[in-house]
Design an enzyme around this catalytic site. Structure first.
Site, PDB file in Angstrom:
ATOM      1  CG  ASP A  77      38.189  33.141  66.438  1.00  0.00           C
ATOM      2  OD1 ASP A  77      37.561  32.283  65.771  1.00  0.00           O
ATOM      3  OD2 ASP A  77      37.922  34.346  66.411  1.00  0.00           O
ATOM      4  CG  MET A  78      35.776  30.778  70.612  1.00  0.00           C
ATOM      5  SD  MET A  78      35.443  30.691  72.394  1.00  0.00           S
ATOM      6  CE  MET A  78      33.844  29.929  72.385  1.00  0.00           C
TER       7      MET A  78
END
Ligand SMILES: CC(C)(COP(=O)(O)OP(=O)(O)OC[C@H]1O[C@@H](n2cnc3c(N)ncnc32)[C@H](O)[C@@H]1OP(=O)(O)O)[C@@H](O)C(=O)NCCC(=O)NCCSC(=O)c1cc(O)c2ccccc2c1O
Length: 169
Positions: free
Chosen positions: A26-27
């Protein structure tokens, strides 16, 4: 190497190794929680394959299939890009029409995530619960004693020939 009983953390478990790719993260740069369900799904499929059970052959031969009935997972520590994960799989309970798998993700001896996945056997036409076919039930009770499918091509059909619905021995 993917194999049975290769995990120091869970010596009784079947182990499937998975590399973390960029698409898994994910980020924050860590593996997105839902992706552990995919890792566990792959490991269960390989556990079944090592038991001699092909899900496709099972459906074609008996008209039944496995679906996920429930999940209960805890997340203890993050995994990151390029990590090698060890996904351990063992059976906690086998019912008439369901199986509870205990699955965990480990990295370098550290528990990252784990829990129980309940898989139900259903009639593929009615989607109602159905008894696990007897040959498959027997194979699940014996467990993954066929050895690791290391010789299989990574993205193709097994090199040792088609699997049957359940091992015949
Ligand atoms: C899965 C369900 C149909 C289950 O129905 P229900 O919730 O009513 O049943 P229980 O789980 O509470 O109880 C089972 C229990 O019932 C007994 N029983 C009843 N009838 C029979 C029978 N005919 N024969 C034998 N036994 C029966 C039996 O005693 C059972 O108890 P045991 O403890 O002994 O087993 C229903 O819950 C449902 O439809 N859920 C939704 C499922 C779903 O949509 N899942 C997500 C998508 S599926 C999926 O993700 C998926 C995952 C995979 O890994 C796949 C792998 C390969 C192919 C496809 C996959 C796939 O699609």
């Amino acid at each position: 190497m993917n194999s049975i009983a290769q995990s120091a953390a869970r010596p009784d478990a079947f182990v499937w190794r998975i590399r973390v790719y960029f698409e898994d993260t994910d980020m924050g740069g860590i593996v997105f929680y839902a992706n552990y369900l995919k890792y566990f799904e792959r490991a269960r499929t390989e556990w079944l394959r090592a038991c001699g059970v092909s899900q496709r052959a099972l459906t074609e031969a008996s008209g039944t299939m496995f679906v996920v009935r429930g999940t209960a997972l805890d997340y203890h520590a993050p995994a990151r890009l390029d990590d090698w994960l060890e996904i351990t799989t063992r059976v906690g309970r086998i019912g008439r029409a369901s199986v509870d798998f205990e699955q965990q993700a480990w990295c370098e001896g550290k528990l990252l995530a784990g829990g129980t996945i309940r898989v139900g056997c259903v009639d593929r036409t009615t989607m109602k619960p159905a008894a696990i076919p007897s040959d498959t039930f027997a194979a699940l009770n014996v467990g993954p004693s066929m050895g690791p499918p290391d010789d299989d091509p990574p993205d193709g059909e097994p090199s040792r020939g088609p699997l049957v619905a359940a091992r015949q021995d």
